[in-house]
Design an enzyme around this catalytic site. Structure first.
Site, short mmCIF file in Angstrom:
data_model
loop_
_atom_site.label_atom_id
_atom_site.label_comp_id
_atom_site.label_asym_id
_atom_site.label_seq_id
_atom_site.Cartn_x
_atom_site.Cartn_y
_atom_site.Cartn_z
N MET A 1 27.32 -35.78 -10.43
CA MET A 1 26.63 -37.07 -10.34
C MET A 1 27.62 -38.20 -10.55
SD MET A 1 23.01 -36.28 -12.26
CE MET A 1 22.27 -37.82 -11.67
N GLY B 1 26.66 -41.60 -10.22
CA GLY B 1 25.98 -42.86 -10.51
C GLY B 1 25.48 -43.54 -9.26
N GLY B 2 25.81 -42.99 -8.10
CA GLY B 2 25.36 -43.54 -6.83
C GLY B 2 24.02 -42.99 -6.41
N VAL B 3 23.47 -43.57 -5.36
CA VAL B 3 22.13 -43.18 -4.91
C VAL B 3 22.11 -41.77 -4.33
CG1 VAL B 3 22.43 -44.23 -2.62
CG2 VAL B 3 20.12 -43.96 -3.57
N SER C 1 23.93 -38.85 -4.97
CA SER C 1 23.88 -37.75 -5.93
C SER C 1 22.63 -37.84 -6.81
CB SER C 1 25.14 -37.72 -6.80
OG SER C 1 25.33 -38.94 -7.49
N CYS D 1 41.12 -33.85 -2.91
CA CYS D 1 40.27 -33.99 -4.10
C CYS D 1 39.08 -33.04 -4.03
CB CYS D 1 39.80 -35.43 -4.23
SG CYS D 1 38.75 -35.72 -5.67
N GLY E 1 26.25 -34.74 -3.65
CA GLY E 1 25.53 -35.62 -2.74
C GLY E 1 26.22 -35.80 -1.41
N CYS F 1 39.40 -41.92 -3.43
CA CYS F 1 38.66 -40.97 -4.25
C CYS F 1 38.97 -41.15 -5.74
CB CYS F 1 39.03 -39.55 -3.81
SG CYS F 1 38.20 -38.24 -4.70
#
Length: 370
Positions: free
Chosen positions: A21, A23-25, A27, A111, A135, A207
């Site tokens: 996660m 913090g974005g929409v 995920s 990454c 996500g 990234c």
């Protein structure tokens, strides 16, 4: 409720899923979907950069707060883990070496292979996970003990290009809940279920490092080595600050106007001569020096574990590029290959990835060398 395709789930025994996660929409919605499907879900926030962790460019502090808020809202546990040392050793060191050598690497590819689907996967397994999820916009198909990596349904958001170096072992434990859903639908779901970050903008920076002035950032780690800027005809038209700070096809930041020879066309970086520290620029988007009908790639990585048969496929030489028809030829003595294109490709850039597709199936790829 949107249901996950059964072939996208590693096995019928998959119960506990650890999801990355940010913090974005994306995920956040992916975590909610997994919870709604009945999985035991744990959120994991990765902290992978510490050199200058400030709120101006790196939003890690706010991102963590967003993760905690979302986890509380959908009712899952969440924890943070620090992979900064692994990121510096496995990704950032290579990133700097590639730029110093005059190439333009794609750190997101490395990454994913080394951090998000290796260090993160290992940590998730230590927590007793049956699978991990992210996500990303891509799909996996689990069949007969093998896994295929496929493009996302939303072609405009497909991220299989960045995932092409994942192995069978990694993909066998992976779920991509958003692979079948358009991004517009993801936003709608976020709003409908009341996620506070439903309108949060997508991240576009390097990234884990964030959105920052790239040349300024790179100059902190690599020295300036000035040299001449020349045209294909050999005329000197300026001075560059160092070849590491330029990439093929670059238009902005060259420091030239559009009228050196009475031609008003824009200048583009067309070639980097490392031996003579010379930057070559050409005028016009379709200048011959910017076009190529073939490329060579090294260090190939194939999703199936084996190189595909020589033949006709499609390929991308940069993210968001439309697939281009190509002929693939493997070098049987090395882990390298070549691609030839009936239609010339623009600004084929050493260091970037050439990724091969068979329809929607991502076969893998390699690092462009020439």
């Amino acid at each position: 409720m949107i249901s996950l395709n059964s072939s996208s789930i590693p096995s019928s025994q998959t119960k506990k899923v650890v999801i990355g996660m940010s913090g974005g929409v994306d995920s956040s919605v992916a975590a909610w979907m997994l919870k709604e499907q009945g999985f035991e879900v744990i959120g994991l926030f990765m902290k992978n950069w510490e050199d200058d962790d400030n709120d101006e460019y790196c939003s890690a502090r706010q991102d963590w707060l967003d993760v905690v808020s979302v986890a509380d809202m959908i009712g899952i546990d969440v924890e943070a883990v620090n992979f900064a040392a692994e990121y510096r050793e496995r990704v950032f060191a290579d990133f700097l070496c590639e730029y110093a050598a005059g190439r333009t690497p794609n750190p997101d590819v490395l990454c994913n292979a080394e951090i998000k689907f290796k260090a993160f996967l290992d940590h998730a397994m230590s927590l007793g996970a049956d699978a991990i999820a992210t996500g990303h916009y891509a799909r996996v198909r689990h069949e007969g003990g093998r896994v295929q990596l496929l493009k996302a349904v939303d072609a405009s958001k497909d991220q299989s290009y960045f995932l092409h170096r994942l192995t069978q072992q990694q993909l066998s434990k992976v779920m991509f809940p958003l692979g079948e859903i358009p991004k517009t639908e993801v936003r709608k779901i976020a709003e409908q279920i009341g996620l506070h970050n439903a309108k949060k903008k997508d991240s576009t920076g390097i990234c884990f490092i964030g959105e920052r002035p790239f040349r300024e950032f790179l100059n902190r780690y690599l020295p300036r080595v000035p040299g001449p800027i020349k045209t294909p005809e050999g005329k000197t038209v300026g001075e560059h600050m160092g070849l590491a700070f330029f990439t093929l096809g670059q238009r902005k930041g060259i420091g030239l106007g559009g009228s050196q020879d009475g031609n008003g066309d824009a200048w583009y970086v067309a070639r980097k001569d490392m031996a003579n520290n010379t930057l070559y620029v050409a005028q016009g988007h379709e200048h011959p020096w910017l076009l190529a009908n073939k490329l060579s790639a090294v260090d190939a990585s194939w999703v199936s574990g084996a190189a595909p048969e020589p033949g006709s496929y499609s390929a991308k030489t940069r993210y968001r590029q439309t697939d281009s028809a190509c002929t693939y030829i493997a070098d049987i003595d090395t882990n390298n290959f070549s691609l030839s294109f009936p239609e010339a490709q623009w600004a084929v850039t050493p260091g970037q990835s050439a990724v091969l597709y068979d329809g929607d199936i991502c076969l893998g790829g390699g690092i462009i060398s020439t």
